[in-house]
Design an enzyme around this catalytic site. Sequence first.
Site, PDB file in Angstrom:
ATOM      1  N   HIS A  51       3.683   1.312  -8.194  1.00 21.09           N
ATOM      2  CA  HIS A  51       2.581   0.356  -8.051  1.00 21.09           C
ATOM      3  C   HIS A  51       1.579   0.513  -9.204  1.00 21.09           C
ATOM      4  O   HIS A  51       1.070  -0.469  -9.741  1.00 21.09           O
ATOM      5  CB  HIS A  51       1.816   0.614  -6.745  1.00 21.09           C
ATOM      6  CG  HIS A  51       2.629   0.496  -5.494  1.00 21.09           C
ATOM      7  ND1 HIS A  51       2.899   1.564  -4.672  1.00 21.09           N
ATOM      8  CD2 HIS A  51       3.223  -0.579  -4.911  1.00 21.09           C
ATOM      9  CE1 HIS A  51       3.614   1.166  -3.640  1.00 21.09           C
ATOM     10  NE2 HIS A  51       3.834  -0.131  -3.755  1.00 21.09           N
ATOM     11  N   GLY A  81       0.799  -1.231   0.000  1.00 20.77           N
ATOM     12  CA  GLY A  81       0.000   0.000   0.000  1.00 20.77           C
ATOM     13  C   GLY A  81       0.823   1.268   0.000  1.00 20.77           C
ATOM     14  O   GLY A  81       2.012   1.260  -0.303  1.00 20.77           O
ATOM     15  N   LYS A 111      12.452  -2.917  -8.845  1.00 16.20           N
ATOM     16  CA  LYS A 111      13.066  -2.137  -7.772  1.00 16.20           C
ATOM     17  C   LYS A 111      13.501  -3.112  -6.673  1.00 16.20           C
ATOM     18  O   LYS A 111      14.530  -2.937  -6.039  1.00 16.20           O
ATOM     19  CB  LYS A 111      12.068  -1.135  -7.219  1.00 16.20           C
ATOM     20  CG  LYS A 111      12.490  -0.635  -5.878  1.00 16.20           C
ATOM     21  CD  LYS A 111      12.103   0.774  -5.640  1.00 16.20           C
ATOM     22  CE  LYS A 111      12.527   1.167  -4.264  1.00 16.20           C
ATOM     23  NZ  LYS A 111      11.896   0.307  -3.252  1.00 16.20           N
TER      24      LYS A 111
HETATM   25  P1  AMP Z   1       5.645  -2.714  -1.904  1.00 13.26           P
HETATM   26  O1  AMP Z   1       4.317  -2.078  -1.679  1.00 13.26           O
HETATM   27  O2  AMP Z   1       6.796  -1.829  -1.599  1.00 13.26           O
HETATM   28  O3  AMP Z   1       5.735  -4.075  -1.275  1.00 13.26           O
HETATM   29  O4  AMP Z   1       5.736  -2.954  -3.466  1.00 13.26           O
HETATM   30  C1  AMP Z   1       4.751  -3.701  -4.144  1.00 13.26           C
HETATM   31  C2  AMP Z   1       5.249  -3.997  -5.537  1.00 13.26           C
HETATM   32  O5  AMP Z   1       5.510  -2.771  -6.223  1.00 13.26           O
HETATM   33  C3  AMP Z   1       6.578  -4.779  -5.526  1.00 13.26           C
HETATM   34  O6  AMP Z   1       6.554  -5.735  -6.563  1.00 13.26           O
HETATM   35  C4  AMP Z   1       7.587  -3.695  -5.800  1.00 13.26           C
HETATM   36  O7  AMP Z   1       8.763  -4.172  -6.428  1.00 13.26           O
HETATM   37  C5  AMP Z   1       6.806  -2.790  -6.751  1.00 13.26           C
HETATM   38  N1  AMP Z   1       7.412  -1.459  -6.751  1.00 13.26           N
HETATM   39  C6  AMP Z   1       7.636  -0.653  -5.685  1.00 13.26           C
HETATM   40  N2  AMP Z   1       8.268   0.473  -6.061  1.00 13.26           N
HETATM   41  C7  AMP Z   1       8.453   0.372  -7.403  1.00 13.26           C
HETATM   42  C8  AMP Z   1       9.065   1.216  -8.382  1.00 13.26           C
HETATM   43  N3  AMP Z   1       9.609   2.384  -8.072  1.00 13.26           N
HETATM   44  N4  AMP Z   1       9.073   0.776  -9.660  1.00 13.26           N
HETATM   45  C9  AMP Z   1       8.530  -0.427 -10.003  1.00 13.26           C
HETATM   46  N5  AMP Z   1       7.946  -1.251  -9.123  1.00 13.26           N
HETATM   47  C10 AMP Z   1       7.904  -0.873  -7.840  1.00 13.26           C
END
Ligand code: AMP
Length: 281
Positions: A37, A31, A149
């Site tokens: 995202h 989130g 990332k």
């Molecule tokens: P998180 O909410 O941080 O667990 O991220 C959820 C998903 O979004 C994961 O697969 C992350 O790798 C992806 N994500 C987060 N930040 C980025 C970004 N800057 N670029 C691409 N994907 C991202």
Amino acid sequence: MKVITSIREIQSIAKQTKAASLSIGFVPTMGFLHEGHLTLLKKARQENDIVILSIFVNPLQFGPTEDFSTYPRDFGRDCALAECEKVDYLFHPSAAEMYPVDPSLKVVVQDRTDVLCGKSRPGHFDGVATVLTKLFNMVIPTRAYFGLKDAQQVAVVEGLISDFNFPIELVPVDIVREEDGLAKSSRNINLLPEERNQATVLYRSLNAARETIEKGEQNPKKIISLIKEIISSETNGQIDYVEILTYPELKPLVNLENTIIIALAVKFTKVRLIDNLILEI
Ligand code: AMP
């Protein structure tokens, strides 16, 4: 868009969707959504009949001294953004729904975790793999979308899907960055104002490494030293690691060849940031 909080309900939706021969694109997140995202969601929307987004800050993947309690949350804003991306179902379970009793089992990741974040965050990827195993079993997605990332996470999920025979296609998505190059992250909001400016050095140091490699530098140690020098000279942040490994195997290398990852983590006052560059040599 329908918000679902119960496991039983998301399972029933997934079953009905499968029975109707519709594909499911799944985007698991914690989130506090940002453009990174949303890029995953857009891709999932293009490639599937039904899109399921999950938002769950998974306590299992945070160490005792990490930022679980200060991890940013804004469910109202997330709902509005998800609605704009035409998400069909937003799965938002409570911790009690996900872990009603102390788990009697957990997934232990054996490979690709002795380096990078696996080394500096012991147990982190076990927590990630455990929650993803649960979510994959609930949602049974056709495709699951993950951002590069978290490149080590992508590598670990690749192993999880293959070792446990999940009938899921993993779709890796490129890093989305701010205009000044900082990789978008929910955690960026916890940078102090002066640290937000300094944090652009992470991507600049990776680009400097790329340029040196393009000019012919072959020695990973020299490239790592260069990155460390650049980061230390431009920020008060503490370098957690800078590593160059094969990708996606995450093995050490002597010479730069094939696909490599240059990855780093830097600790600021309230937040630890990661970034990486994957290069074909
Ligand atoms: P998180 O909410 O941080 O667990 O991220 C959820 C998903 O979004 C994961 O697969 C992350 O790798 C992806 N994500 C987060 N930040 C980025 C970004 N800057 N670029 C691409 N994907 C991202």
